[in-house]
Write an enzyme that holds these catalytic residues in place. Structure first.
Site, PDB file in Angstrom:
ATOM      1  N   ARG A 196       0.833  -1.217   0.000  1.00 30.55           N
ATOM      2  CA  ARG A 196       0.000   0.000   0.000  1.00 30.55           C
ATOM      3  C   ARG A 196       0.866   1.265   0.000  1.00 30.55           C
ATOM      4  O   ARG A 196       0.951   1.965  -1.007  1.00 30.55           O
ATOM      5  CB  ARG A 196      -0.936  -0.027   1.225  1.00 30.55           C
ATOM      6  N   ASP A 197       1.551   1.536   1.085  1.00 28.84           N
ATOM      7  CA  ASP A 197       2.342   2.775   1.171  1.00 28.84           C
ATOM      8  C   ASP A 197       3.470   2.718   0.139  1.00 28.84           C
ATOM      9  O   ASP A 197       3.798   3.719  -0.507  1.00 28.84           O
ATOM     10  CB  ASP A 197       2.928   2.917   2.585  1.00 28.84           C
TER      11      ASP A 197
ATOM     12  N   HIS B 111       4.982   4.662  12.735  1.00 28.89           N
ATOM     13  CA  HIS B 111       5.031   4.568  11.268  1.00 28.89           C
ATOM     14  C   HIS B 111       6.055   5.599  10.791  1.00 28.89           C
ATOM     15  O   HIS B 111       5.737   6.778  10.647  1.00 28.89           O
ATOM     16  CB  HIS B 111       3.624   4.870  10.736  1.00 28.89           C
TER      17      HIS B 111
ATOM     18  N   HIS C 101       8.835   7.118   8.170  1.00 31.17           N
ATOM     19  CA  HIS C 101       9.488   7.196   6.862  1.00 31.17           C
ATOM     20  C   HIS C 101      10.945   7.567   7.131  1.00 31.17           C
ATOM     21  O   HIS C 101      11.264   8.190   8.140  1.00 31.17           O
ATOM     22  CB  HIS C 101       8.773   8.225   5.977  1.00 31.17           C
TER      23      HIS C 101
ATOM     24  N   CYS D 286       4.282   9.351   0.066  1.00 32.75           N
ATOM     25  CA  CYS D 286       2.905   9.796  -0.030  1.00 32.75           C
ATOM     26  C   CYS D 286       2.795  10.749  -1.213  1.00 32.75           C
ATOM     27  O   CYS D 286       3.505  11.747  -1.275  1.00 32.75           O
ATOM     28  CB  CYS D 286       2.467  10.499   1.258  1.00 32.75           C
TER      29      CYS D 286
ATOM     30  N   ASN E 136       9.366   4.221   3.454  1.00 33.28           N
ATOM     31  CA  ASN E 136       9.173   3.839   4.858  1.00 33.28           C
ATOM     32  C   ASN E 136      10.433   3.178   5.394  1.00 33.28           C
ATOM     33  O   ASN E 136      11.290   2.729   4.631  1.00 33.28           O
ATOM     34  CB  ASN E 136       8.048   2.795   4.973  1.00 33.28           C
TER      35      ASN E 136
HETATM   36  P1  HMG Z   1     -13.370  14.367  -2.694  1.00 32.37           P
HETATM   37  O1  HMG Z   1     -13.057  14.816  -4.065  1.00 32.37           O
HETATM   38  O2  HMG Z   1     -13.611  15.408  -1.640  1.00 32.37           O
HETATM   39  O3  HMG Z   1     -14.552  13.311  -2.731  1.00 32.37           O
HETATM   40  O4  HMG Z   1     -12.151  13.432  -2.228  1.00 32.37           O
HETATM   41  P2  HMG Z   1     -16.098  13.537  -2.590  1.00 32.37           P
HETATM   42  O5  HMG Z   1     -16.539  12.949  -1.297  1.00 32.37           O
HETATM   43  O6  HMG Z   1     -16.441  14.957  -2.868  1.00 32.37           O
HETATM   44  O7  HMG Z   1     -16.664  12.664  -3.814  1.00 32.37           O
HETATM   45  C1  HMG Z   1     -16.386  13.025  -5.154  1.00 32.37           C
HETATM   46  C2  HMG Z   1     -16.564  11.831  -6.079  1.00 32.37           C
HETATM   47  O8  HMG Z   1     -15.599  10.837  -5.777  1.00 32.37           O
HETATM   48  C3  HMG Z   1     -17.932  11.130  -5.961  1.00 32.37           C
HETATM   49  O9  HMG Z   1     -18.253  10.646  -7.259  1.00 32.37           O
HETATM   50  C4  HMG Z   1     -17.656   9.950  -5.072  1.00 32.37           C
HETATM   51  O10 HMG Z   1     -18.515   8.843  -5.280  1.00 32.37           O
HETATM   52  C5  HMG Z   1     -16.240   9.592  -5.489  1.00 32.37           C
HETATM   53  P3  HMG Z   1     -19.419  11.330  -8.131  1.00 32.37           P
HETATM   54  O11 HMG Z   1     -20.654  11.235  -7.274  1.00 32.37           O
HETATM   55  O12 HMG Z   1     -18.952  12.746  -8.322  1.00 32.37           O
HETATM   56  O13 HMG Z   1     -19.425  10.512  -9.375  1.00 32.37           O
HETATM   57  N1  HMG Z   1     -15.542   8.945  -4.388  1.00 32.37           N
HETATM   58  C6  HMG Z   1     -14.969   7.726  -4.419  1.00 32.37           C
HETATM   59  N2  HMG Z   1     -14.840   6.803  -5.389  1.00 32.37           N
HETATM   60  C7  HMG Z   1     -14.219   5.651  -5.065  1.00 32.37           C
HETATM   61  N3  HMG Z   1     -13.740   5.385  -3.830  1.00 32.37           N
HETATM   62  C8  HMG Z   1     -13.828   6.278  -2.847  1.00 32.37           C
HETATM   63  C9  HMG Z   1     -14.465   7.519  -3.134  1.00 32.37           C
HETATM   64  N4  HMG Z   1     -14.727   8.593  -2.377  1.00 32.37           N
HETATM   65  C10 HMG Z   1     -15.372   9.462  -3.149  1.00 32.37           C
HETATM   66  N5  HMG Z   1     -13.363   6.016  -1.630  1.00 32.37           N
HETATM   67  C11 HMG Z   1     -11.295  11.614  -0.891  1.00 32.37           C
HETATM   68  C12 HMG Z   1     -12.103  12.902  -0.898  1.00 32.37           C
HETATM   69  C13 HMG Z   1     -11.063  11.244   0.555  1.00 32.37           C
HETATM   70  C14 HMG Z   1     -12.080  10.540  -1.599  1.00 32.37           C
HETATM   71  C15 HMG Z   1      -9.953  11.871  -1.621  1.00 32.37           C
HETATM   72  O14 HMG Z   1      -9.353  12.973  -1.065  1.00 32.37           O
HETATM   73  C16 HMG Z   1      -9.001  10.698  -1.569  1.00 32.37           C
HETATM   74  O15 HMG Z   1      -9.271   9.660  -2.151  1.00 32.37           O
HETATM   75  N6  HMG Z   1      -7.859  10.863  -0.877  1.00 32.37           N
HETATM   76  C17 HMG Z   1      -6.895   9.764  -0.681  1.00 32.37           C
HETATM   77  C18 HMG Z   1      -5.485  10.285  -0.603  1.00 32.37           C
HETATM   78  C19 HMG Z   1      -4.545   9.145  -0.303  1.00 32.37           C
HETATM   79  O16 HMG Z   1      -4.851   7.979  -0.491  1.00 32.37           O
HETATM   80  N7  HMG Z   1      -3.339   9.492   0.210  1.00 32.37           N
HETATM   81  C20 HMG Z   1      -2.331   8.516   0.549  1.00 32.37           C
HETATM   82  C21 HMG Z   1      -2.670   7.715   1.789  1.00 32.37           C
HETATM   83  S1  HMG Z   1      -2.314   8.566   3.301  1.00 32.37           S
HETATM   84  C22 HMG Z   1      -0.646   8.235   3.616  1.00 32.37           C
HETATM   85  O17 HMG Z   1       0.033   7.711   2.771  1.00 32.37           O
HETATM   86  C23 HMG Z   1      -0.098   8.511   4.988  1.00 32.37           C
HETATM   87  C24 HMG Z   1       0.103   7.226   5.828  1.00 32.37           C
HETATM   88  O18 HMG Z   1       0.995   6.339   5.195  1.00 32.37           O
HETATM   89  C25 HMG Z   1       0.653   7.591   7.230  1.00 32.37           C
HETATM   90  C26 HMG Z   1       1.885   8.500   7.187  1.00 32.37           C
HETATM   91  O19 HMG Z   1       2.856   8.195   6.461  1.00 32.37           O
HETATM   92  O20 HMG Z   1       1.861   9.484   7.940  1.00 32.37           O
HETATM   93  C27 HMG Z   1      -1.224   6.485   6.043  1.00 32.37           C
HETATM   94 MG    MG Z   2       3.162   6.449   5.226  1.00 29.39          MG
END
Ligand code: HMG
Ligand code: MG
Length: 304
Positions: A20-21, A213, A215, A246, A255
């Site tokens: 995933r990450d 966690h 990096h 990220c 990581n």
């Molecule tokens: P948004 O644009 O605000 O979404 O994004 P929305 O709620 O306004 O919805 C817009 C459209 O997207 C809608 O479709 C929803 O159905 C669709 P429409 O009605 O317009 O046709 N939609 C989805 N489709 C599929 N799956 C979904 C989904 N949600 C909405 N889940 C959202 C908000 C949260 C979805 C967006 O910002 C997003 O996907 N962000 C993810 C970012 C990400 O994955 N970042 C990396 C992970 S975090 C990380 O790596 C840190 C970590 O490792 C810890 C660390 O290192 O500190 C964990």
């Molecule tokens: Mg991370």
């Protein structure tokens, strides 16, 4: 010869985040069959918790747009947990449809990163998670909560401990059973790790509910891990071969490498159940698939 240090836990759970990450930030899109093989090989190496993918918006993280295909075709092994990231109810619906039993939500400690990573304010992210937690818990799922940018943020700089505490407490209050404290951009140092962990414990969070966690951007991940173990932390996140980053925090690199973690733990006499030779072989194979070598020191040393 393994040599123990006083005051460390007897066993440590490695929470593997490579699929995933690790893969969310790669330029090349890895074919779904290669991802499935990666996960199966990690299981064969002895890892028992493997964060496999994310049910996020496919446009936000195109590298993981195949999450549904990957999960529906995954061969599962008894005793192994395969958590996935879920940001909102739409993500939860997708996870439930495919019989996922372990999910993780991911919050930001800072306003800027909440906006960039989730398109929400700090309060807005909690409002988004609330129904996810309620429904996931009712369905019997386990829910881990991440807090990102715990030790520094590329836009806001230093992040006050109180701010991290507030977000962490909110996730625990919503029903998360484990909190993973993320050094998303790898800037933290051991004194900060100790201070943050102690602040949670002082506020009543059992140390067993806290994971770390790290990096490795500034090469501090192993030192920070040791500081966390000395505080009693028993769950450490890492990624095979040191993959990771990220896409919404450009300064985030890989990581803590699982191989580097296993080398340290085994050296301290803490059994991991991981076959290091097989893991190095897996990371070398994955690095070939990605067209770049592993940044892990242990992978480099053992594969020469
Ligand atoms: P948004 O644009 O605000 O979404 O994004 P929305 O709620 O306004 O919805 C817009 C459209 O997207 C809608 O479709 C929803 O159905 C669709 P429409 O009605 O317009 O046709 N939609 C989805 N489709 C599929 N799956 C979904 C989904 N949600 C909405 N889940 C959202 C908000 C949260 C979805 C967006 O910002 C997003 O996907 N962000 C993810 C970012 C990400 O994955 N970042 C990396 C992970 S975090 C990380 O790596 C840190 C970590 O490792 C810890 C660390 O290192 O500190 C964990
Ligand atoms: Mg991370």
């Amino acid at each position: 010869m393994p040599t123990a240090l006083a005051g460390l836990p007897q066993s440590v759970t490695i929470y593997e985040v490579g699929p995933r990450d690790g893969l969310q930030n790669e330029r090349v899109t890895v074919p779904v069959e290669v991802k499935a093989e990666f996960i199966e090989r990690l299981v064969a190496c002895g890892l028992r918790t493997i964060e496999t993918t994310s049910f996020v918006h496919p446009k936000w993280v195109p590298q993981l747009a195949d999450a549904d295909v990957l999960i529906s075709g995954l061969r599962r092994t008894d005793g192994v947990r395969y958590p996935v990231l879920v940001p909102n109810e739409r993500g939860l619906d997708r996870a439930l449809e495919l019989g996922v039993t372990d999910i993780a939500i991911f919050a930001s400690a800072t306003e800027t990163f909440a906006q960039k990573n989730l398109n929400r304010t700090l309060d807005g992210q909690i409002a988004m998670f609330e129904p996810v937690l309620r429904r996931a818990r009712a369905a019997g799922l386990t829910v881990r909560g991440y807090v990102s940018m715990c030790f520094g943020d590329p836009w806001e700089g230093d992040v006050p401990v109180g701010q991290v505490n507030r977000v962490g407490r909110q996730l625990l209050d919503l029903g998360c059973t484990e909190l993973s404290l993320g050094d998303t951009i790898g800037v933290g140092t051991p004194g900060q790790v100790r201070e943050l962990l102690r602040s949670f414990v002082a506020a009543g969070t059992p140390i067993g509910a806290l994971a770390v966690h790290f990096h490795d951007t500034y090469g501090q991940a192993l030192a920070n891990t040791l500081a966390a173990l000395q505080e009693g932390v028993t769950t450490v996140d890492s990624s095979a071969g040191g993959l990771g980053g990220c896409p919404y925090a450009e300064s985030a690199t890989g990581n803590l490498a699982t191989e580097d973690l296993v080398w340290q733990l085994e050296g301290l006499g803490i059994d991991t159940g991981v076959d290091l030779t097989a893991l190095v072989r897996t990371s070398v194979w994955m690095a070939q698939e990605l067209g770049r070598s592993s940044p892990s020191k242990v992978v480099q040393a053992l594969s020469e």
